[in-house]
Design an enzyme around this catalytic site. Sequence first.
Site, PDB file in Angstrom:
ATOM      1  N   LYS A 198     -15.199 -68.851  40.286  1.00 49.25           N
ATOM      2  CA  LYS A 198     -14.798 -69.306  41.627  1.00 49.25           C
ATOM      3  C   LYS A 198     -15.882 -70.183  42.247  1.00 49.25           C
ATOM      4  CE  LYS A 198     -17.581 -66.314  43.932  1.00 49.25           C
ATOM      5  NZ  LYS A 198     -18.468 -66.513  45.093  1.00 49.25           N
ATOM      6  N   THR A 255     -14.681 -68.323  49.205  1.00 49.28           N
ATOM      7  CA  THR A 255     -15.797 -69.174  48.788  1.00 49.28           C
ATOM      8  C   THR A 255     -15.473 -70.654  48.952  1.00 49.28           C
ATOM      9  OG1 THR A 255     -16.259 -67.467  47.126  1.00 49.28           O
ATOM     10  CG2 THR A 255     -17.504 -69.489  46.951  1.00 49.28           C
TER      11      THR A 255
END
Length: 345
Positions: A198, A255
């Site tokens: 990610k 994120t």
Amino acid sequence: MRVKKAAVLVAGSWGTALASLLIDNHNEVMVWSRNSSEVDDINHHHRNSRFFKEVALSPKLRATLSMEEAVAGADAIILAAPSTAMREVCVQLRPLLNTVAAKETLIVHVAKGFEAESMKRMTTVIAEELPEYNANKIVVLSGPSHAEEVILHGPTTVVVASGDVKAAEAAQDLLINAYFRVYTNPDVIGVEVGGALKNIIALGAGLTEGLGFGDNAKAALITRGLAEITRLGVKMGANPLTFAGLAGIGDLVVTCTSKHSRNWRAGYMLGQGKDLNEVLQSMGMVVEGVKTTKAAYELARQYEVSMPITDALFNVLFAGKTPREAVGDLMGRVKTHEIEEIAGS
């Protein structure tokens, strides 16, 4: 209930936030750091000013320069070192786990990345350097969890994964409280892969923002990013359902969209035309996504998985391509069917 002792290695932002949480959970906690000024700041000023200038830490939290002192008699050890330092920390830890009692200590790692040179997941690195410890009992913690919010008691939900269900449940019991909800998951590979990859997509999300693109581009990047994370994860042995959970889409969204994300901030500066070395120097903290991009680029070739976003970022970071050229490459790819591409064709 017996008060437990927990050791946190090291005193970075996430390590400090988790140490504070463990104090809230009525544990005795000692943080280890190599930085004498950091240790002094925690012990005498009840601050970790490098990461949290305005946050007062509990006077009960203690810090030390001695790893031996930190882990002596510990019921749990939280490995909060970045992926780049995990092997080194474990090499130092190994001789301190040479008693029968120490081998029963709960070990939880919270790093989100691969080892750049070997492309190994963190549980593999830890197991290699702590061979006397039962590798199946190593626990990984991941999920959408900015340290900046956890230390302020912001509601947070994460997942802990281990091959040993009792170890995962022990970590759950140690960490869960009114503001920090913890789920368990047996899929160690999926949780680690999701947590590492990610960061690559977050670099891309920041980069597109730095280029002045809007929400359409960001949504596409997150969606297509999840598809390629899932493709590689499944090839490596992960359960695809893990990527629909906290360690997958949950961590990816937070994120890619938050001002707290150092990977997003690094990508944003790259999109504005700054050089990679300049970006890394200005950050002052580890940007896991940079080295993870290189590792994922190699893993994609090893497992014969299509990862166009990773390829594009690799070319920007390491092959001299401009961000706009990389976006052009992504948009100009050969047409395909969405479901087929998610499946890996």
